[in-house]
Design a protein around this motif. Structure first.
Motif, mmCIF file in Angstrom:
data_model
loop_
_atom_site.group_PDB
_atom_site.id
_atom_site.type_symbol
_atom_site.label_atom_id
_atom_site.label_comp_id
_atom_site.label_asym_id
_atom_site.label_seq_id
_atom_site.Cartn_x
_atom_site.Cartn_y
_atom_site.Cartn_z
ATOM 1 N N LYS A 147 -5.846 19.656 16.463
ATOM 2 C CA LYS A 147 -4.735 18.919 17.030
ATOM 3 C C LYS A 147 -4.070 17.890 15.647
ATOM 4 N N GLN A 148 -5.190 17.381 14.926
ATOM 5 C CA GLN A 148 -4.786 16.811 13.771
ATOM 6 C C GLN A 148 -4.304 17.638 12.695
ATOM 7 N N GLN A 149 -4.793 18.984 12.637
ATOM 8 C CA GLN A 149 -3.986 19.846 11.497
ATOM 9 C C GLN A 149 -2.494 19.971 12.022
ATOM 10 N N LEU A 150 -2.042 20.076 13.523
ATOM 11 C CA LEU A 150 -0.829 20.061 13.849
ATOM 12 C C LEU A 150 -0.063 18.888 13.700
ATOM 13 N N VAL A 151 -0.726 17.723 13.697
ATOM 14 C CA VAL A 151 -0.093 16.510 13.232
ATOM 15 C C VAL A 151 0.212 16.525 11.867
ATOM 16 N N GLU A 152 -0.505 16.969 11.105
ATOM 17 C CA GLU A 152 -0.067 16.931 9.683
ATOM 18 C C GLU A 152 0.888 18.032 9.456
ATOM 19 N N ILE A 153 1.119 19.043 9.968
ATOM 20 C CA ILE A 153 2.308 19.815 9.899
ATOM 21 C C ILE A 153 3.679 19.204 10.432
ATOM 22 N N ALA A 154 3.438 18.546 11.742
ATOM 23 C CA ALA A 154 4.629 17.601 12.189
ATOM 24 C C ALA A 154 4.904 16.536 11.119
ATOM 25 N N LYS A 155 4.021 16.228 10.541
ATOM 26 C CA LYS A 155 4.425 15.173 9.322
ATOM 27 C C LYS A 155 5.259 15.837 8.188
ATOM 28 N N ALA A 156 4.829 16.986 7.902
ATOM 29 C CA ALA A 156 5.336 18.030 6.877
ATOM 30 C C ALA A 156 6.840 18.213 7.282
ATOM 31 N N LEU A 157 6.967 18.437 8.517
ATOM 32 C CA LEU A 157 8.132 18.665 9.045
ATOM 33 C C LEU A 157 9.238 17.589 9.008
ATOM 34 N N SER A 158 8.485 16.414 9.185
ATOM 35 C CA SER A 158 9.513 15.209 9.196
ATOM 36 C C SER A 158 10.000 14.893 7.793
ATOM 37 N N LYS A 159 9.757 15.843 6.699
ATOM 38 C CA LYS A 159 9.985 15.392 5.389
ATOM 39 C C LYS A 159 10.996 16.586 4.918
ATOM 40 N N ASP A 160 11.666 17.294 5.840
ATOM 41 C CA ASP A 160 12.609 18.409 5.558
ATOM 42 C C ASP A 160 11.925 19.198 4.733
ATOM 43 N N VAL A 161 10.852 20.073 5.136
ATOM 44 C CA VAL A 161 9.921 20.767 4.228
ATOM 45 C C VAL A 161 10.810 21.985 3.962
ATOM 46 N N LYS A 162 10.637 22.631 2.700
ATOM 47 C CA LYS A 162 11.138 23.934 2.452
ATOM 48 C C LYS A 162 9.941 24.796 1.849
ATOM 49 N N LEU A 163 8.842 24.347 1.401
ATOM 50 C CA LEU A 163 7.851 24.941 1.200
ATOM 51 C C LEU A 163 6.456 24.182 1.601
ATOM 52 N N LEU A 164 5.859 24.845 2.497
ATOM 53 C CA LEU A 164 4.447 24.319 3.098
ATOM 54 C C LEU A 164 3.331 24.876 2.512
ATOM 55 N N ILE A 165 2.609 23.976 1.851
ATOM 56 C CA ILE A 165 1.479 24.497 1.428
ATOM 57 C C ILE A 165 0.216 24.165 2.257
ATOM 58 N N LEU A 166 -0.935 25.212 2.865
ATOM 59 C CA LEU A 166 -1.862 24.703 3.479
ATOM 60 C C LEU A 166 -3.151 25.365 2.906
ATOM 61 N N ASP A 167 -3.801 24.355 2.586
ATOM 62 C CA ASP A 167 -5.283 24.578 1.749
ATOM 63 C C ASP A 167 -6.308 24.731 2.706
ATOM 64 N N GLU A 168 -7.115 26.135 3.070
ATOM 65 C CA GLU A 168 -7.934 26.308 4.005
ATOM 66 C C GLU A 168 -7.806 25.735 5.135
ATOM 67 N N PRO A 169 -6.603 25.964 5.994
ATOM 68 C CA PRO A 169 -6.224 25.034 7.134
ATOM 69 C C PRO A 169 -7.128 25.334 8.386
ATOM 70 N N THR A 170 -7.898 26.591 8.356
ATOM 71 C CA THR A 170 -8.449 26.743 9.434
ATOM 72 C C THR A 170 -10.039 26.716 9.092
ATOM 73 N N ALA A 171 -10.537 26.103 8.122
ATOM 74 C CA ALA A 171 -11.948 26.078 7.724
ATOM 75 C C ALA A 171 -12.871 25.225 8.730
ATOM 76 N N ALA A 172 -12.427 24.215 9.381
ATOM 77 C CA ALA A 172 -13.076 23.553 10.427
ATOM 78 C C ALA A 172 -12.589 23.823 11.915
#
Length: 505
Positions: A147-172
């Motif tokens: 769920k914390q990963q999803l909060v990070e993505i929500a935070k990205a969406l709040s900034k009008d994201v055009k290119l979202l980069i996820l570094d090893e998003p499912t490692a943990a």
């Protein structure tokens, strides 16, 4: 689709190391573009160049975004253009709420006064987009990693994201959380968000990616169409520069004398004394044997390992540990080490290593008496021990005086192994030994495990990757809810039988 991002001939050097050597990357708008490569290949460095962590002028080459030359001087510059990076180590403040984290540094304020009503309303809308039902006022430290990963993505969406980069998003993440995250990426793609994903998990790459760029030794070696029947073997071949028809090195299975026996092992929760975590566990390990422990997240595998190793976890522990048929004192970590046990933790960054210290410091840390006399450390002896293990384990580093925090994940794991091998253990317990490292580095870790078994050591391997357990183990114990529910030989074991034992217990 038009090209959204183009990185041309990117070269980045550090003292004595060329991390990137004329790397090229082209990402089309509206696609999911995967970047694959071994640990230390330069993937994260390339993304730090893109996001402005390494500012324009500190590297050679050009970045073009939305058709214009981009010269970012910091993260704020790249974020203003809609480029948002989510690192493997999440950048959330645990003691703040979801809303506070999402708008941290970008507060909904007027005349210095935050409008919490607006912040919470906007947060609710963002949480809905990423599939979270939590309240905006929920504290981050009450959420699981998924769920914390999803909060990070929500935070990205709040900034009008055009290119979202996820570094090893499912490692943990557990498998269910991983799939939710990948499905969300596909939903964002459908909404027009372009994504770059860095991942070692090739099955996930094939599930979401439209295009795959492979980086090897700081160079871009191939760009592949993931939708044209791309195989994992092809990606692996480009990553490591050779065919890897067998992911697991060959080993002659030869179990010797009984080495370790654990009998009637019971452990209670350290804080909730009424909750029994480990229940009547009994197992054994023979010399030269690799014994796997399978089980779902939360089944008690790590708690079992830590409780055996110096009672590092739990309270009210009962039961016996025997080595060579004699009861061993494992009541403290130093006594467990003296008895011949070693434990490689699943969390190398927090519990396995001191990241701000050198390879030399970390290698000798668990056996200082071996490099000291009269309580005084011998620096030359320390250096020799570290150099010997660097060579033996083929750790890629310019020097044993390098800080381990600067190493790739695979090389960090080798330093952890070196630290415990330096204690001359008879039984080595490995907890998720290849978590977060690439296929090439995994193969090297497997080869080290085989060498240990050939030397007559006993190895206990805990892993969430079923193919890894099946490929490396002589026997597998299956664990569920704190108890062993089955034991399978290498010939008997397969994923279906293991899962059947878990669900039918």
């Amino acid at each position: 689709m038009t090209t959204l991002l183009e990185m041309r001939d990117i070269t980045k050097e550090f003292p004595g190391v060329k991390a990137l050597d004329q790397v090229n990357l082209a990402v089309k708008g509206g696609e999911i573009h995967a970047i694959c490569g071994e640990n230390g290949a330069g993937k994260s460095t390339l993304m730090k160049v893109l996001s402005g962590v390494y500012p324009a002028g500190s590297y050679d080459g050009e970045i073009h975004f939305e058709g214009a030359l981009a010269q970012f001087q910091g993260i704020r510059d790249s974020e203003d253009r809609g480029i948002i990076i989510i690192h493997q180590e999440l950048a959330l403040v645990p003691q703040l709420s979801i809303a506070e984290n999402i708008f941290l540094g970008n507060e909904t304020a007027k005349a210095g006064v935050i409008n919490w009503h607006e912040a919470n309303q906007r947060t609710s809308a963002l949480l809905k987009k990423v599939g979270l039902k939590e309240s905006p006022t929920t504290l981050i430290d009450s959420l699981g990693v998924g769920k914390q990963q999803l909060v990070e993505i929500a935070k990205a969406l709040s900034k009008d994201v055009k290119l979202l980069i996820l570094d090893e998003p499912t490692a943990a993440l557990q498998e269910g959380d991983s799939r939710k995250l990948l499905d969300l990426m596909l939903e964002l793609k459908a909404q027009g968000v372009t994504c770059i994903i860095i991942s070692h998990k090739l099955g996930e790459v094939r599930y979401v990616a439209d295009t795959v760029t492979v980086i090897r030794d700081g160079r871009s070696v191939s760009t592949l169409d993931a939708k044209a029947g791309l195989s994992e073997d092809q990606i692996v071949r480009d990553m490591v520069g050779r065919d890897m028809s067998d992911r697991y090195p060959a080993r002659t299975r030869r179990a010797g004398e009984m080495l370790m026996e654990v009998e009637d092992w019971n452990v209670w929760h350290p804080e909730h004394s009424e909750r029994q975590v480990i229940k009547d566990i009994a197992f054994n390990v023979r010399a030269g044997e690799v014994v796997g422990i399978a089980g779902l997240m939360g089944s008690g595998r790590t708690e079992l390992a830590m409780s055996i190793f110096g009672r590092s976890y739990g309270r009210g522990i009962t039961g016996t540990v025997k080595l060579h048929s004699k009861e061993a004192d494992v009541s403290r970590v130093d006594r467990a080490i003296k008895a011949g046990l070693a434990y490689v933790t699943e969390d190398r960054k927090s519990l396995g290593l001191i990241l701000d210290e050198t390879i030399r410091f970390n290698t000798t840390l668990a056996h200082l008496e071996g490099v000291s006399k009269g309580g005084v450390l011998n620096a030359n002896a320390e250096t020799k021990v570290a150099e010997d293990y660097r060579e033996a384990l083929r750790t890629r580093t310019p020097s044993v005086f390098q800080k381990v925090g600067n190493l790739s994940g695979g090389n960090q794991q080798k330093v952890v192994l070196a630290k415990w091998l330096n204690t001359s253990p008879e039984v080595l317990i490995l907890d998720e030994p290849t978590r977060g490292i690439d296929v090439g580095a995994k193969y090297e870790i497997y080869a080290i495990i085989n060498e240990l078994s050939a030397q007559g050591k006993g190895v206990v391997m805990i892993s969430s990757e079923m193919p890894e357990l099946l490929g490396m183990s002589d026997r597998i114990y299956v664990m569920n809810e704190g108890a062993f529910v089955g034991e399978l030989s290498a010939d008997e074991a397969n994923q279906e039988r293991i899962m059947s034992l878990i669900v039918n217990e």
